[in-house]
Write a protein that holds these residues in place. Sequence first.
Motif, PDB file in Angstrom:
ATOM      1  N   THR A   1       9.181  -0.433   2.960  1.00 38.74           N
ATOM      2  CA  THR A   1       7.832  -0.807   3.412  1.00 38.74           C
ATOM      3  C   THR A   1       6.887  -0.830   2.218  1.00 38.74           C
ATOM      4  O   THR A   1       6.872   0.104   1.410  1.00 38.74           O
ATOM      5  N   HIS A   2       6.121  -1.912   2.134  1.00 36.18           N
ATOM      6  CA  HIS A   2       5.202  -2.096   1.012  1.00 36.18           C
ATOM      7  C   HIS A   2       3.780  -1.795   1.493  1.00 36.18           C
ATOM      8  O   HIS A   2       3.272  -2.490   2.364  1.00 36.18           O
ATOM      9  N   VAL A   3       3.173  -0.755   0.926  1.00 37.76           N
ATOM     10  CA  VAL A   3       1.770  -0.465   1.249  1.00 37.76           C
ATOM     11  C   VAL A   3       0.957  -1.114   0.125  1.00 37.76           C
ATOM     12  O   VAL A   3       0.599  -0.479  -0.865  1.00 37.76           O
ATOM     13  N   LYS A   4       0.738  -2.390   0.287  1.00 36.65           N
ATOM     14  CA  LYS A   4       0.232  -3.224  -0.803  1.00 36.65           C
ATOM     15  C   LYS A   4      -1.099  -2.730  -1.373  1.00 36.65           C
ATOM     16  O   LYS A   4      -1.286  -2.662  -2.597  1.00 36.65           O
ATOM     17  N   GLU A   5      -2.014  -2.351  -0.479  1.00 38.32           N
ATOM     18  CA  GLU A   5      -3.351  -1.955  -0.939  1.00 38.32           C
ATOM     19  C   GLU A   5      -3.328  -0.680  -1.770  1.00 38.32           C
ATOM     20  O   GLU A   5      -4.255  -0.392  -2.513  1.00 38.32           O
ATOM     21  N   LEU A   6      -2.239   0.087  -1.667  1.00 38.68           N
ATOM     22  CA  LEU A   6      -2.138   1.321  -2.476  1.00 38.68           C
ATOM     23  C   LEU A   6      -1.007   1.228  -3.503  1.00 38.68           C
ATOM     24  O   LEU A   6      -0.569   2.245  -4.041  1.00 38.68           O
TER      25      LEU A   6
END
Length: 344
Positions: A232-237
């Motif tokens: 899972t990519h937590v893009k904003e962080l």
Amino acid sequence: MLIFDLMKFDKIKKLKELINNSKNIVIIPHTSPDGDAIGSCLALFNILKVINKSSNIISPNKAPEFLNWTPGFDNIIHYDIDKEKCKKILSNSDLIFTLDFNDLNRIGELKEFVIKSNSQTVMIDHHQNPKDYADLVFSNSKTGSTCELLYEIFVSIGFESMINKDISSCLYLGMMTDTGSFQYSSVTSRTHEIISNLFNKKIDHNLIYNKVYNDSSSSRLKVLGSALNNLTHVKELKTVYMFLKRDELEKLNYKKGDSEGIVNYGLTLKGVIFCAIFIEDVNIINNVKISFRSLGTFPSNLFAENFFSGGGHTNASGGKFEGNAEKAIEKFLKSLPKYKDKLI
Ligand code: 5GP
Ligand code: MN
């Protein structure tokens, strides 16, 4: 030229005296020993052999199979398999080396018997915040690996000419694995200078790399596939995480060591500076082992320490969680925003 500034004459003199005066030497790596732990223990074991000093390596548990080629590997005794033998060796020892860790909690039950023993203890390690348990401490968290530190100690103590091909292979193993094959910021020109010296001892660096990284079983590759599949990519962080569930691991015929290094794939995603993998223990229920990796200055070790009772280095650390992977990830996602200013 030696750049190791802790290499004070009196420390080296004391180490030399301790080695010369001891009859029963024990060498201990941390629990679930990695390439640096096994490499440093066997480099020391082999060099002691060259100077006619026999020693015992007691590991809290087994090392992964991809390290079993390391020269001297078959001499390692395992506490979890033969407790009585290990206790006896420790009670008769007069000198104990603890390598690649700096807190006796990292050796589990063995801690008690190290404390009970009347031996002098020597810590050689490169993690931050060493605990105060050893009589002689060689600790430098700027050094990329315990093996690199050990090489400097060998040189300072006058053992350089005894570093043969086998010992060089052990040292190369730890230097390679703890620097992500010489990519981390801990790598210096001195690291490469030492590698050059090891090359002069005719090590087979290609063979060592292949044994460690290109010796996968099909279960290892399937475990990798499973972890990547649920990334899972937590893009904003600028963060990614993966997990491996106990029932999935059982289905894939998981063997110890299969999940080693998978976490590093997280950092190959463009823009990511922090990644984690949550691995449920197949033997102990409600026990999750977590590995963290980061790029640049993001302090993954502080994150591990603050939220997951762990620690390690800035760019590579680990921790644990009581519960299942979902609960651990829940905590992770709640904790991440607290480090927001360092992640964006
Ligand atoms: P790995 O993710 O490869 O297991 O560990 C990476 C680094 O973090 C290693 O240098 C290891 O010493 C450290 N580390 C891993 N787990 C723990 C832990 O539970 N506690 C502490 N203090 N360090 C850990
Ligand atoms: Mn290490």
